[in-house]
Scaffold this active site. Structure first.
Site, PDB file in Angstrom:
ATOM      1  CG  HIS A 122     -17.026   9.150   0.666  1.00  0.00           C
ATOM      2  ND1 HIS A 122     -16.389   8.016   1.101  1.00  0.00           N
ATOM      3  CD2 HIS A 122     -18.336   8.822   0.556  1.00  0.00           C
ATOM      4  CE1 HIS A 122     -17.276   7.046   1.241  1.00  0.00           C
ATOM      5  NE2 HIS A 122     -18.454   7.509   0.921  1.00  0.00           N
TER       6      HIS A 122
ATOM      7  NE  ARG B 258      -2.255  -1.454   3.498  1.00  0.00           N
ATOM      8  CZ  ARG B 258      -2.658  -1.200   4.732  1.00  0.00           C
ATOM      9  NH1 ARG B 258      -3.773  -0.522   4.929  1.00  0.00           N
ATOM     10  NH2 ARG B 258      -1.966  -1.618   5.777  1.00  0.00           N
TER      11      ARG B 258
ATOM     12  CD  GLU C 181     -20.488  -3.143  -4.116  1.00  0.00           C
ATOM     13  OE1 GLU C 181     -19.496  -3.837  -3.928  1.00  0.00           O
ATOM     14  OE2 GLU C 181     -20.589  -1.978  -3.713  1.00  0.00           O
TER      15      GLU C 181
ATOM     16  CD1 TRP D 184     -18.396  -4.874  -1.135  1.00  0.00           C
ATOM     17  CD2 TRP D 184     -18.605  -4.008   0.908  1.00  0.00           C
ATOM     18  NE1 TRP D 184     -18.922  -3.618  -1.277  1.00  0.00           N
ATOM     19  CE2 TRP D 184     -19.065  -3.063  -0.046  1.00  0.00           C
ATOM     20  CE3 TRP D 184     -18.636  -3.681   2.255  1.00  0.00           C
ATOM     21  CZ2 TRP D 184     -19.552  -1.799   0.334  1.00  0.00           C
ATOM     22  CZ3 TRP D 184     -19.128  -2.426   2.628  1.00  0.00           C
ATOM     23  CH2 TRP D 184     -19.568  -1.498   1.681  1.00  0.00           C
TER      24      TRP D 184
END
Length: 756
Positions: free
Chosen positions: A693, A17, A604, A560
């Site tokens: 966000h 990351r 989704e 997920w």
């Protein structure tokens, strides 16, 4: 040059990351832009060389992004919304568009087809001055070239760009097609100057949707234009996530060089092969979205079936989609039985390279034969493993007594309102509060046994105490405990249920610097013990206000997670639902009056083709109803959904029959709410009024405006006030000010309504 292997795209976040950390350091002003650029350059180099060493012929450039490729495409086209045009610094402007700043709200963000990746939604209107900015594209190509790698250039296609954009006037986004295509033609002319035979991968995933009779013919016209810009440019039109048979038929008489088709999630693409008309086929046979080792035997049979309809010499072996949706590599995972069943991005690159040899070479080497045999052994080990099945779970599935809760909504809500005694426009949050570095360290120390169980519990309770105290002080109506014990809303529950495996470094980008580590569902799922009761009841003991129980729903847990591929998803969903049903029963028996069952990922997971929707909706709704079937009439069930257009699924939401649904609307205003009004939605709604966000802190006046807009559409007696989503990614100083302003605004509007 003959190409045998290709990768549609590679993850950019880094094996450890690195990009996430570099971005967040830059945003917090702890590092410079040059340091961020150095990290990005090092990552690109590493990723290109990783693929080259493993024998991939066509490696992508411009699949890298600091935030999102759709945002990059908007910048390439100079589709800059007016509120950002005064920002002269391009980097500052780019991140302001993605994240907002003190003067302007961020651009809307939503899910990329049926994945958990979020993209920035471009905004179009007549004020946009479309013109080419190819700086990033050219620079990355030259950067790879300096390493001895001739890349293919990845670009979001014009039809997908427009289909996924929104207009801020009354026009259709496709009204800008001619102007946008002219910029793409300029881009191809610029690319042609880079050298001979430049391959450009144009991503058009919109082609796998059910395109209208008006949109479908546009494909042929657009690609006739683009394929004739310059003979130095070879165009690959890339589709993925489903079949694209109708689009391939439209492309048959164009001069595009190749077409990339997904044979993992779009097996019907076999029927499209008759329309290739001599074009190169990029056969997406390696799953880019899941993490299981490929069955070479089955895949080679599929490739042989494909080669009966397409010349073998014109088939390039590839992933079915970008590897953006898979973790980096298995190599850092600890040894265990499950590890050998897994293949992340680097391993999938190796699989593509090996399949290229197995498929294209007439005689197998000893090494390739051994690899094929090893693959068979791994798959045999997996299919025969005792880890996969649980007799108790199977018996329980066969003896389900109650599949939905008792009582209709009108009966339940009457009982609940009397019991809960909440004010008009009740305020709450979606669940989590900020996950501070100290909190993450506490959880990590406990996981590593660096601190005792008593010390860990003391710190978690201390955090809960602070959350409760804060909510008391600002006057929220329905509290949450803040979720300090939870690393992730899916991972936390998976760790407490059987049938889940957790990676150490299986990170996947969700948006910007936000990464998630999806659990791996490998076996039958069950709940050995209560999962949340201890912490929720402790939090409730600290206040007289109502404390919500917080659970993640079965559909979201599946969508997920990386899910086993040996049984139907509908069966897995029922297994999870039964476990959650037990948890809800335990919570209500412990005195918890509201339980929120989040289905953030419900939309989704929808199939991209209408033919497949009814089946998904049935098992998804059934599993949610099964999960809440234990709730008594007086127990109020909430659910939460993220980034969704609800027009096409509003009846499905009604069928779910949650007492209260909270949804994200801060970036989209009333647009998502009109459908609830149009159909006369009876249940209660909490439309988000705080964009979590973005680091922006809305003022009380802004909140009043947001709430006022919602009240133009919704009945005040059925409306809740809440943020868009959980607050774990925000900082405490942002959250405290924002929620205080939210409550203040609500109180002022509440007084106005009461005094009418």
């Amino acid at each position: 040059m003959t190409y045998k292997t290709m990768i549609l795209g590679f993850p950019r976040i880094g094996e450890n990351r690195e990009l996430k950390k570099a971005l967040e350091n830059f945003w917090s002003k702890n590092s410079s832009l040059s340091e961020l650029e150095t990290t990005a350059k090092e990552l690109r180099k590493k990723h290109w060389l990783e693929q080259k060493r493993r024998g991939i012929d066509l490696i992508s450039s411009n699949d890298f992004s600091y935030y999102d490729n759709m945002l990059d495409a908007a910048v390439m086209l100079n589709a800059i919304p007016k509120r950002f045009r005064d920002i002269e610094n391009k980097t500052e402007r780019y991140f302001a568009m993605a994240r907002g700043n003190n003067n302007a709200s961020a651009m809307e963000m939503t899910k990329w087809f049926n994945t958990n990746y979020h993209y920035i939604v471009p905004e179009l209107n007549d004020e946009i001055d479309f013109k080419l900015d190819a700086e990033k594209i050219i620079a990355e190509y030259r950067e790879a070239e300096s390493l001895g790698i001739k890349t293919k250039i990845n670009i979001i296609g014009p039809l997908t760009f427009l289909a996924l954009s929104k207009t801020t006037n009354d026009k259709d986004s496709y009204d800008y097609l001619g102007t946008v295509v002219s910029v793409y033609k300029q881009l191809f002319s610029k690319i042609a100057e880079l050298g001979d035979d430049i391959v450009v991968q144009i991503d058009e995933p919109i082609f796998v949707k059910d395109l209208s009779k008006q949109r479908l013919p546009l494909i042929k016209g657009v690609y006739n234009e683009l394929s004739h810009v310059n003979e130095n440019v070879k165009i690959i039109v890339a589709t993925y996530f489903e079949h694209a048979c109708e689009a391939v038929k439209e492309l048959t008489d164009t001069d595009v060089w190749g077409i990339a088709l997904d044979f993992v999630y779009g097996r019907k693409n076999i029927d499209a092969l008759e329309y290739l008309n001599g074009k190169t086929l990029i056969a997406g046979v390696i799953d880019g979205r899941n993490i299981w080792t490929t069955d070479f035997g089955k895949t080679l049979k599929l490739l042989e079936e494909i080669s009966e309809k397409a010349p073998k010499e014109k088939i390039i072996i590839s992933t079915c989609c970008s590897l953006l949706h898979a973790p980096y590599s298995v190599r850092s995972e600890p040894q265990n039985e499950i590890k050998q069943w897994l293949a992340f991005s680097i391993e999938k690159v190796e699989e593509v390279a090996l399949l290229g040899k197995l498929f294209h070479e007439s005689q197998l080497s000893t090494e390739n034969t051994q690899s094929l045999e090893q693959n068979r052994k791994i798959l045999d080990n997996k299919s025969n493993s005792k880890l996969l099945s649980n007799e108790h779970v199977a018996k329980r599935l066969n003896n389900i007594a109650l599949t939905a809760r008792v009582g209709d909504f009108n009966e339940r809500i009457t009982i609940q309102k009397k019991r809960l005694n909440l004010p008009l426009l009740p305020t709450t949050t979606i669940g989590s509060f900020p996950q501070t570095p100290d909190l993450r360290k506490i959880r990590l120390d406990f996981k590593k046994s660096a601190i005792s169980s008593d010390a860990y519990e003391l710190e978690i309770k201390k955090y809960i105490d602070e959350c409760v105290s804060f909510q008391e002080n600002i006057g929220l109506d329905v509290f949450v405990h803040g979720e300090p014990e939870r690393n992730d809303m899916v991972e936390y529950f998976g760790e407490l249920m059987n049938g889940f495996h957790f990676t150490q470094n299986g990170w996947v980008q969700s948006y910007g610097s936000r990464c998630v580590k999806p659990p791996v569902i490998y076996g039958d799922v069950s709940r050995p013990n209560p999962m949340t009761v201890k912490w929720i009841t402790y939090a409730q003991s600290k206040t007289n206000k109502i404390m919500k129980g917080m659970l993640t729903g079965p559909v979201t847990i599946i969508n997920w997670s990386f899910v086993r591929d040996d049984i139907p998803r509908s069966v897995i969903a029922k297994q999870i639902a039964l476990a959650l049903s037990d948890e809800i029963d335990d919570l209500q028996n412990a005195g918890i009056k509201i339980v929120q069952v989040d289905e953030a990922a419900f939309k989704e997971g929808y199939p991209l083709r209408e033919d497949n929707i009814r089946d998904y909706e049935k098992w998804a709704v059934d599993s949610f109803k099964l999960a809440v079937s234990s709730a008594k009439k007086e127990t109020q069930i909430h659910t939460h959904m993220c980034y969704s257009e609800f027009n096409d699924i509003i009846k499905t939401i009604e069928n779910m029959d949650a007492d209260v649904i909270t949804i994200e609307t801060a970036r989209s205003g009333n647009k998502l709410l009109n459908i609830f009004k149009q159909i006369g939605y009876k249940n209660e709604i909490g439309p988000g009024v705080y964009d979590i966000h973005s680091p922006r802190i809305p003022s009380a006046d802004e909140f009043k405006e947001q709430i006022g807009q919602r009240l133009q559409v919704l009945d005040s007696s059925k409306m809740w006030i809440n943020p868009d989503c959980g607050l774990k990614t925000r900082k405490w100083e942002e959250v405290k000010s924002a929620l205080k302003n939210m409550v203040q605004a609500t109180l002022e509007i509440r007084r106005q309504y009461i005094n009418r």
